[in-house]
Structures are given as structure tokens and as C-alpha cells.
Motif scaffolding. Structure first.
Motif, mmCIF file in Angstrom:
data_model
loop_
_atom_site.group_PDB
_atom_site.id
_atom_site.type_symbol
_atom_site.label_atom_id
_atom_site.label_comp_id
_atom_site.label_asym_id
_atom_site.label_seq_id
_atom_site.Cartn_x
_atom_site.Cartn_y
_atom_site.Cartn_z
ATOM 1 N N VAL A 128 22.737 28.741 38.773
ATOM 2 C CA VAL A 128 24.378 27.960 37.520
ATOM 3 C C VAL A 128 24.855 28.043 38.529
ATOM 4 O O VAL A 128 25.541 28.332 39.858
ATOM 5 C CB VAL A 128 24.167 29.697 37.317
ATOM 6 C CG1 VAL A 128 25.490 29.880 36.827
ATOM 7 C CG2 VAL A 128 22.647 30.094 36.427
ATOM 8 N N ILE A 129 25.969 27.205 38.516
ATOM 9 C CA ILE A 129 27.470 26.472 38.955
ATOM 10 C C ILE A 129 28.758 27.329 38.600
ATOM 11 O O ILE A 129 28.506 26.928 37.125
ATOM 12 C CB ILE A 129 26.869 24.724 38.838
ATOM 13 C CG1 ILE A 129 25.578 24.401 39.629
ATOM 14 C CG2 ILE A 129 28.059 24.767 40.346
ATOM 15 C CD1 ILE A 129 25.868 22.930 39.560
ATOM 16 N N ASN A 130 29.668 27.768 39.191
ATOM 17 C CA ASN A 130 30.436 28.156 39.248
ATOM 18 C C ASN A 130 31.893 26.865 39.341
ATOM 19 O O ASN A 130 31.553 27.279 40.928
ATOM 20 C CB ASN A 130 30.678 29.569 39.378
ATOM 21 C CG ASN A 130 31.900 29.993 39.298
ATOM 22 O OD1 ASN A 130 32.988 29.309 38.788
ATOM 23 N ND2 ASN A 130 32.774 31.564 39.106
ATOM 24 N N VAL A 131 32.631 26.444 39.362
ATOM 25 C CA VAL A 131 33.531 25.822 39.660
ATOM 26 C C VAL A 131 34.605 26.259 38.769
ATOM 27 O O VAL A 131 35.482 25.354 38.477
ATOM 28 C CB VAL A 131 33.153 23.913 39.583
ATOM 29 C CG1 VAL A 131 31.871 23.765 40.292
ATOM 30 C CG2 VAL A 131 33.237 24.066 38.299
ATOM 31 N N GLY A 132 35.262 27.435 38.184
ATOM 32 C CA GLY A 132 36.223 27.917 38.551
ATOM 33 C C GLY A 132 37.349 27.468 38.722
ATOM 34 O O GLY A 132 36.999 28.395 39.905
ATOM 35 N N LEU A 133 38.294 27.171 38.438
ATOM 36 C CA LEU A 133 39.899 27.306 39.731
ATOM 37 C C LEU A 133 41.257 27.967 38.894
ATOM 38 O O LEU A 133 41.064 27.432 37.995
ATOM 39 C CB LEU A 133 39.705 25.965 39.121
ATOM 40 C CG LEU A 133 40.872 25.093 40.747
ATOM 41 C CD1 LEU A 133 40.762 25.161 41.946
ATOM 42 C CD2 LEU A 133 40.929 23.687 40.195
ATOM 43 N N PRO A 134 41.417 28.951 39.926
ATOM 44 C CA PRO A 134 42.273 29.508 39.487
ATOM 45 C C PRO A 134 43.427 28.665 39.180
ATOM 46 O O PRO A 134 43.804 27.769 39.964
ATOM 47 C CB PRO A 134 42.205 30.550 41.015
ATOM 48 C CG PRO A 134 41.356 30.776 41.287
ATOM 49 C CD PRO A 134 40.709 29.197 41.056
ATOM 50 N N SER A 135 44.344 29.505 38.813
ATOM 51 C CA SER A 135 45.278 28.884 37.587
ATOM 52 C C SER A 135 45.137 28.077 36.758
ATOM 53 O O SER A 135 46.005 27.355 36.141
ATOM 54 C CB SER A 135 46.495 28.151 39.193
ATOM 55 O OG SER A 135 46.776 29.304 40.207
ATOM 56 N N GLU A 136 43.676 27.334 37.340
ATOM 57 C CA GLU A 136 43.907 25.812 35.909
ATOM 58 C C GLU A 136 43.903 26.244 34.632
ATOM 59 O O GLU A 136 43.667 27.283 34.277
ATOM 60 C CB GLU A 136 42.466 25.778 35.879
ATOM 61 C CG GLU A 136 41.808 24.419 35.689
ATOM 62 C CD GLU A 136 40.919 23.592 36.519
ATOM 63 O OE1 GLU A 136 40.954 22.621 36.920
ATOM 64 O OE2 GLU A 136 39.456 23.860 35.629
ATOM 65 N N THR A 137 43.917 24.957 33.594
ATOM 66 C CA THR A 137 44.761 24.559 32.082
ATOM 67 C C THR A 137 44.130 23.415 31.743
ATOM 68 O O THR A 137 43.756 22.317 32.671
ATOM 69 C CB THR A 137 45.895 24.893 31.268
ATOM 70 O OG1 THR A 137 46.741 23.301 31.959
ATOM 71 C CG2 THR A 137 46.563 25.700 32.696
ATOM 72 N N VAL A 138 43.784 23.701 30.397
ATOM 73 C CA VAL A 138 42.915 22.199 29.606
ATOM 74 C C VAL A 138 43.990 21.934 29.860
ATOM 75 O O VAL A 138 44.686 20.523 28.796
ATOM 76 C CB VAL A 138 42.339 22.764 29.444
ATOM 77 C CG1 VAL A 138 40.207 23.134 29.580
ATOM 78 C CG2 VAL A 138 42.836 23.332 27.610
ATOM 79 N N SER A 139 45.518 22.267 28.765
ATOM 80 C CA SER A 139 46.511 21.669 28.329
ATOM 81 C C SER A 139 46.911 20.917 29.063
ATOM 82 O O SER A 139 48.266 20.195 29.139
ATOM 83 C CB SER A 139 47.163 23.346 27.799
ATOM 84 O OG SER A 139 47.790 23.805 28.472
ATOM 85 N N GLY A 140 47.543 21.096 30.803
ATOM 86 C CA GLY A 140 48.337 20.384 31.277
ATOM 87 C C GLY A 140 49.358 21.014 31.485
ATOM 88 O O GLY A 140 51.119 19.721 32.464
ATOM 89 N N LEU A 141 50.116 22.198 31.022
ATOM 90 C CA LEU A 141 51.304 23.055 30.623
ATOM 91 C C LEU A 141 51.145 23.641 31.945
ATOM 92 O O LEU A 141 50.286 24.342 33.155
ATOM 93 C CB LEU A 141 51.210 23.442 29.794
ATOM 94 C CG LEU A 141 51.486 22.496 28.308
ATOM 95 C CD1 LEU A 141 51.493 23.505 27.289
ATOM 96 C CD2 LEU A 141 52.902 21.442 28.096
ATOM 97 N N SER A 142 52.383 23.879 32.689
ATOM 98 C CA SER A 142 52.726 24.486 33.749
ATOM 99 C C SER A 142 54.217 25.640 33.953
ATOM 100 O O SER A 142 55.338 24.466 33.359
ATOM 101 C CB SER A 142 53.008 23.444 35.203
ATOM 102 O OG SER A 142 52.946 24.805 36.126
ATOM 103 N N GLU A 143 54.601 26.603 34.611
ATOM 104 C CA GLU A 143 56.345 27.191 33.443
ATOM 105 C C GLU A 143 56.999 26.210 35.353
ATOM 106 O O GLU A 143 56.612 26.004 36.609
ATOM 107 C CB GLU A 143 55.950 28.901 35.095
ATOM 108 C CG GLU A 143 55.298 28.996 33.564
ATOM 109 C CD GLU A 143 53.663 29.383 34.624
ATOM 110 O OE1 GLU A 143 52.685 30.688 34.433
ATOM 111 O OE2 GLU A 143 53.019 28.620 35.517
ATOM 112 N N PRO A 144 57.640 26.440 35.155
ATOM 113 C CA PRO A 144 58.551 25.534 35.977
ATOM 114 C C PRO A 144 58.567 25.938 37.024
ATOM 115 O O PRO A 144 58.803 25.215 38.593
ATOM 116 C CB PRO A 144 60.285 25.451 35.331
ATOM 117 C CG PRO A 144 59.869 25.984 34.337
ATOM 118 C CD PRO A 144 58.954 26.915 33.544
#
Length: 321
Positions: free
Chosen positions: A74-90
Motif C-alpha cells: 500500500v503506497i501513499n504518495v499524497g502531496l500537500p497543497s496539490e490539486t488536479v485542477s492546476g489552480l492556485s491562489e495568487p
């Protein structure tokens, strides 16, 4: 005998008509899927909630106590702050870096992990903690669809999406940013019937639990910061996975009851958590990412040796069940 054959023919015809209308049931989708008994590597993708990993460790503890050896890794590669949308706050992270985007690393993750089953939990960061916006919603939808397509093209045998956890605004509770996540979660759930996707709902059960607890304790929180669930929140997430995979699972159990429901159960969980803590950083370092501030994991060869050492301890703990 004739009656049984007639009933069988009618059942087949009814089933074909049911599928033809696109109404594929959750149970049917799950039962036709690649069974976890065949899995070699089970991969968890997600953001900081997945990286925190308690629900992943609880899932692994459930998995190795319910499924026969050989167990999948069981492999966990969760990455903090990540999105699938490609969006980010300025000004994300006080301007230090934009939110990482899954697709800058996904191909390498799939190549190096060689997973055959994937759980994916996104959405919390994808609305950027702002009121609902159609363009942001479509970016999330496109990201999820792209993720599914890449997983299918990589030969992943079973793809299971998780709805985003509940968001608990310090002032507005579930009537703040969580209203955005309600819509994101519902869209994912709609794909079960429309497209036959496997989707496990953790959002609405967490939402219901939170509101019920607030009736007797208005100060109750699942996440101190409104975003990152504590131990109880991770338990709620994990038990939805467990009950999805085992319909006989008793969802009324508390975490303590579950961990102590069998000999050495709590010890087994601690061993799994300890191993997951070592391996998640090793896998993130090995597969690569562009998020600053993450711990550097052990080299994979060294981490693999520790994995095997702890596997023997886990086997000893489970032998007492």
C-alpha cells in the motif's frame, strides 16, 4: 426446472435493459472490478490529508487483516497543497510557491510505483477556498477526467475515487466553503450511475456526523483548522472505505473499538503507521515532485529493506488473530 430457467432468462433481459439505460449500480460496478486479492501495489493519490496518512494506514490495517497473503504493498504518495485542477491562489503559501499540480508528476509516479489499483482523493484544494465558480468547477472536472484517462492508459486495473472530506469553516461551519465541496462531491457521485465509475463517498457521511455531533456540542470540530481532519476524521474516512469493501463491516464502531476488536489489533495498526511514515517520504522522493519544504525520504533500496523488516513484525502481530 423450467420455472428457474424462465426466471433466469427474465433476469438477464432485465439486467441488460438496466445497463443499457446507463443505470449501473454501485454493487454491480464493484463486484465486476479487479479484486484486491489480485493486487500487487495499491496506490493512494491525494493532497495533505492523504499525506497525513492515518486513513491510509487504517485502510492497510483493514486490508492485511481481511485479505490473504501475499498482500499488496500500500503506497501513499499524497502531496500537500496539490490539486488536479492546476489552480492556485495568487499568494499561496505567502507567495513562496504555487500549488503543485498532480500532472507534473503523475506519469513518473505511475511508471515507478507500477501500481495496479489506485485510490484518488482530490477536491479540497481545487476550489481554492473561494465561493463556487463555474470555471474552477470545470477545471476540477477536467482534472479528474484527465486523471482517470491517464490511469486507464497506464493499465491500472481498478480506479476508485474518494469524494473530498468535509470543510468546516471557523465561522460558517458547513455553510461556507463546504458548499463548494458539496457540489464537487455530488458530481463525483453522479459519475457512478452515469459512467460506472467506482466512487466512495466520504464527504457526506463526514458532513452528517459533524452536524449530528454539533447538536449536543456546538463547539465540536473534526478539523481544528477546518481542513485537516484529526484522528476521528480519518477514522470516518477509513470506515467508509472499509464498509465499501466489506458490506458487513460495522460502521457503528469507534476507532478504539475497532482497533481492539481482535488480539494485537492496536499493535498491528501502530506497526503499519510506522512503516507508512517511512515509506511515504521514500516514495515521494523516489517518484519526484516540485513542492518545496517536504522531507527527503530514505533511498528506495534502504527503505525497501526497512519495509521487509517491518513486514515480519506485522506477520507476527497478525498471526495472533
Amino acid at each position: 426446472m423450467k420455472l428457474n430457467r424462465l426466471f433466469a432468462r427474465k433476469l438477464i433481459i432485465f439486467s441488460c435493459l438496466w445497463i443499457a439505460t446507463g443505470q449501473i449500480s454501485i454493487a454491480q460496478t464493484a463486484s465486476d472490478s479487479y479484486p484486491l486479492t489480485k493486487a500487487k501495489r495499491i496506490l493512494f493519490l491525494g493532497n495533505s490529508i492523504t499525506y497525513a496518512g492515518d486513513y491510509v494506514s487504517l485502510f492497510e490495517r483493514f486490508y492485511i487483516s481481511h485479505y490473504p497473503k501475499p498482500w499488496a504493498e500500500v503506497i501513499n504518495v499524497g502531496l500537500p497543497s496539490e490539486t488536479v485542477s492546476g489552480l492556485s491562489e495568487p499568494n499561496h503559501a505567502d507567495g513562496a510557491f504555487p500549488r503543485p499540480w498532480l500532472f507534473t508528476r503523475l506519469a513518473n509516479v505511475l511508471k515507478k510505483t507500477k501500481a495496479d489499483v489506485v485510490f484518488a482523493c482530490y477536491g479540497m484544494n481545487d476550489g481554492i477556498y473561494l465561493p463556487f465558480d463555474q470555471a474552477r468547477f470545470e477545471a476540477f472536472q477536467k482534472g479528474i477526467e484527465r486523471l482517470r484517462k491517464m490511469l486507464e492508459e497506464a493499465g491500472i486495473k481498478r480506479i476508485i475515487f474518494l469524494t473530498p472530506p468535509v470543510h468546516d469553516d471557523p465561522k460558517k461551519g458547513v455553510d461556507g466553503y463546504n458548499l463548494v465541496l458539496d457540489r464537487y462531491a455530488q458530481w463525483l457521485l453522479d459519475q457512478r450511475g452515469k459512467r460506472g465509475w467506482e466512487v466512495i463517498d466520504i464527504h457526506f457521511p463526514m458532513r452528517s456526523f459533524l452536524l449530528e455531533k454539533r447538536k449536543s456540542d456546538p463547539s465540536f470540530r473534526l478539523a481544528a483548522d477546518g481542513v485537516h481532519p484529526g484522528e476521528e476524521g480519518h477514522w470516518l474516512m477509513a470506515r467508509e472505505l472499509m464498509s465499501y469493501l466489506d458490506p458487513n463491516f460495522d460502521k457503528s464502531m469507534t476507532l478504539d473499538t475497532y482497533l481492539n476488536s481482535m488480539p494485537s489489533g492496536a499493535k498491528l495498526y501502530e506497526l503499519v503507521r510506522k512503516r507508512q511514515a517511512i515509506m511515504k517520504d521514500a516514495w515521494l522522493t523516489y517518484t519526484g515532485h516540485n513542492r518545496p519544504g517536504m522531507a527527503v525520504g530514505l533511498p528506495m533500496e534502504q527503505a525497501s529493506k526497512k519495509y521487509e523488516q517491518m513486514e515480519r513484525q506485522i506477520e507476527q502481530a497478525i498471526s495472533s488473530f
